[in-house]
Design an enzyme around this catalytic site. Structure first.
Site, PDB file in Angstrom:
ATOM      1  N   ASN A  83     162.763 -39.053 -46.450  1.00  0.00           N
ATOM      2  CA  ASN A  83     161.989 -40.289 -46.432  1.00  0.00           C
ATOM      3  C   ASN A  83     161.470 -40.639 -45.037  1.00  0.00           C
ATOM      4  O   ASN A  83     160.639 -41.531 -44.890  1.00  0.00           O
ATOM      5  CB  ASN A  83     162.862 -41.447 -46.950  1.00  0.00           C
ATOM      6  CG  ASN A  83     162.103 -42.741 -47.073  1.00  0.00           C
ATOM      7  OD1 ASN A  83     161.055 -42.785 -47.703  1.00  0.00           O
ATOM      8  ND2 ASN A  83     162.613 -43.787 -46.444  1.00  0.00           N
ATOM      9  N   SER A 121     155.978 -38.164 -49.785  1.00  0.00           N
ATOM     10  CA  SER A 121     154.670 -37.976 -49.165  1.00  0.00           C
ATOM     11  C   SER A 121     153.948 -39.326 -49.201  1.00  0.00           C
ATOM     12  O   SER A 121     154.508 -40.345 -48.806  1.00  0.00           O
ATOM     13  CB  SER A 121     153.874 -36.898 -49.895  1.00  0.00           C
ATOM     14  OG  SER A 121     152.580 -36.757 -49.350  1.00  0.00           O
ATOM     15  N   TYR A 167     147.495 -38.686 -40.277  1.00  0.00           N
ATOM     16  CA  TYR A 167     148.535 -39.106 -41.231  1.00  0.00           C
ATOM     17  C   TYR A 167     148.334 -38.372 -42.552  1.00  0.00           C
ATOM     18  O   TYR A 167     149.292 -37.841 -43.135  1.00  0.00           O
ATOM     19  CB  TYR A 167     148.465 -40.616 -41.438  1.00  0.00           C
ATOM     20  CG  TYR A 167     149.460 -41.127 -42.457  1.00  0.00           C
ATOM     21  CD1 TYR A 167     150.832 -41.060 -42.206  1.00  0.00           C
ATOM     22  CD2 TYR A 167     149.045 -41.667 -43.667  1.00  0.00           C
ATOM     23  CE1 TYR A 167     151.756 -41.516 -43.136  1.00  0.00           C
ATOM     24  CE2 TYR A 167     149.962 -42.130 -44.604  1.00  0.00           C
ATOM     25  CZ  TYR A 167     151.310 -42.047 -44.333  1.00  0.00           C
ATOM     26  OH  TYR A 167     152.225 -42.498 -45.260  1.00  0.00           O
ATOM     27  N   LYS A 192     150.801 -35.648 -44.623  1.00  0.00           N
ATOM     28  CA  LYS A 192     151.239 -35.897 -45.994  1.00  0.00           C
ATOM     29  C   LYS A 192     150.702 -34.840 -46.954  1.00  0.00           C
ATOM     30  O   LYS A 192     151.355 -34.513 -47.954  1.00  0.00           O
ATOM     31  CB  LYS A 192     150.829 -37.304 -46.431  1.00  0.00           C
ATOM     32  CG  LYS A 192     151.560 -38.400 -45.651  1.00  0.00           C
ATOM     33  CD  LYS A 192     153.081 -38.232 -45.753  1.00  0.00           C
ATOM     34  CE  LYS A 192     153.846 -39.324 -45.051  1.00  0.00           C
ATOM     35  NZ  LYS A 192     155.300 -39.167 -45.186  1.00  0.00           N
ATOM     36  N   THR A 238     157.074 -52.909 -47.753  1.00  0.00           N
ATOM     37  CA  THR A 238     158.110 -52.493 -46.811  1.00  0.00           C
ATOM     38  C   THR A 238     157.632 -52.826 -45.403  1.00  0.00           C
ATOM     39  O   THR A 238     156.648 -53.535 -45.218  1.00  0.00           O
ATOM     40  CB  THR A 238     158.364 -50.980 -46.930  1.00  0.00           C
ATOM     41  OG1 THR A 238     157.180 -50.277 -46.484  1.00  0.00           O
ATOM     42  CG2 THR A 238     158.661 -50.576 -48.368  1.00  0.00           C
TER      43      THR A 238
END
Length: 262
Positions: A70, A121, A135, A139, A170
């Site tokens: 994670n 991912s 980024y 991923k 989050t």
């Protein structure tokens, strides 16, 4: 999301080895003292540190049933704006950290002929957006390595799932998990607008991390878990749109695609 998963697992009676760059912060964040909780300070970029944490987990818990990769962070900027160092640091954490874990846990999973690796991912690893080139590249790499890993390890009874979440409520859009190119090029107006739009979403994302945590637990109990899972309505919608675009391109460029055959 990782913190929510750890707390839910412990609440439901599972044994959990959790890693963080800072042991004290991890212990304080989880806030649970239990023989079932093994907090570990790990530098995912250091293979020796990763191996020590896995060896310790197996020594104490005797087995590893599920591995969740994670760790990662978001990085915004065009390719021109992001330096070589910024780019490599992103790959070190988002990709090579995951590889370090897989490389060192596989001998245990092979020996016990069971296990489930869940790699996190992002929808950006399938349908990326403006301003997130590097980024997205990290991923996409996680998706690609997961798809092949699943084929490579299935003879050992090891399962693999790559999860591609959309926006979850989050800390991802805070400075703890998201950085931008140190140097900007003003000409990239669309990139700047994209970043501003993403920043405005902080605290209003549609995804619930508690529900995500319970979904991960559900995945771990499935006899035949999916290889790919788009998580969240926004992720599913973006994936469907991308598939639609790909289908149209394949159809319209069919003659061109096969024109190079003997």
């Amino acid at each position: 999301m990782g913190l929510a998963l750890v707390k839910n697992l412990l609440d439901q009676g599972y044994r959990v080895a959790a890693t963080s760059r800072n042991l004290r912060q991890l212990i304080e964040a989880v806030g649970i003292e239990s023989a079932d909780f093994l907090p570990l300070e790990v530098n995912l970029g250091d293979e020796e540190s990763v191996q020590e944490s896995i060896d310790k987990t197996c020594h104490i818990f005797k087995t590893i049933d599920v591995v969740v990769n994670n760790a990662g962070y978001g990085i915004g900027g065009s390719i021109e704006e992001l330096t070589d160092e910024e780019t490599r640091n992103s790959f070190d954490v988002n990709v090579f950290g995951t590889l370090n874990v897989i490389r060192n846990v596989m001998p245990y999973l092979r020996a016990q002929k069971s296990g489930h690796i869940i790699n996190i991912s992002s929808i950006a690893g399938f349908a990326p957006g403006t301003g997130w080139s590097i980024y997205a590249a990290t991923k996409f790499a996680v998706v690609g390595l997961s798809e092949v890993l699943a084929e490579d390890v299935k003879e050992f009874g090891v399962k693999v799932t790559v999860v591609m979440p959309g926006a979850f409520r989050t800390s991802f859009l805070t400075e703890d998990s998201l950085v931008y190119a140190a140097g900007s090029v003003g000409a990239y107006e669309a990139v700047a607008a994209s970043h501003a739009r993403y920043n405005s979403w902080n605290g209003t994302q549609s995804g619930d991390p508690e529900k995500a945590a319970n979904l991960f637990i559900k995945l771990s109990h499935m006899e035949n878990p999916p290889l790919r899972l788009f998580m969240g309505t926004d992720a599913r919608d973006r994936a469907l749109k991308k598939i639609e675009i790909l289908t149209e391109e394949l159809d319209s460029l069919s003659a061109l695609s096969i024109s190079t055959d003997y």
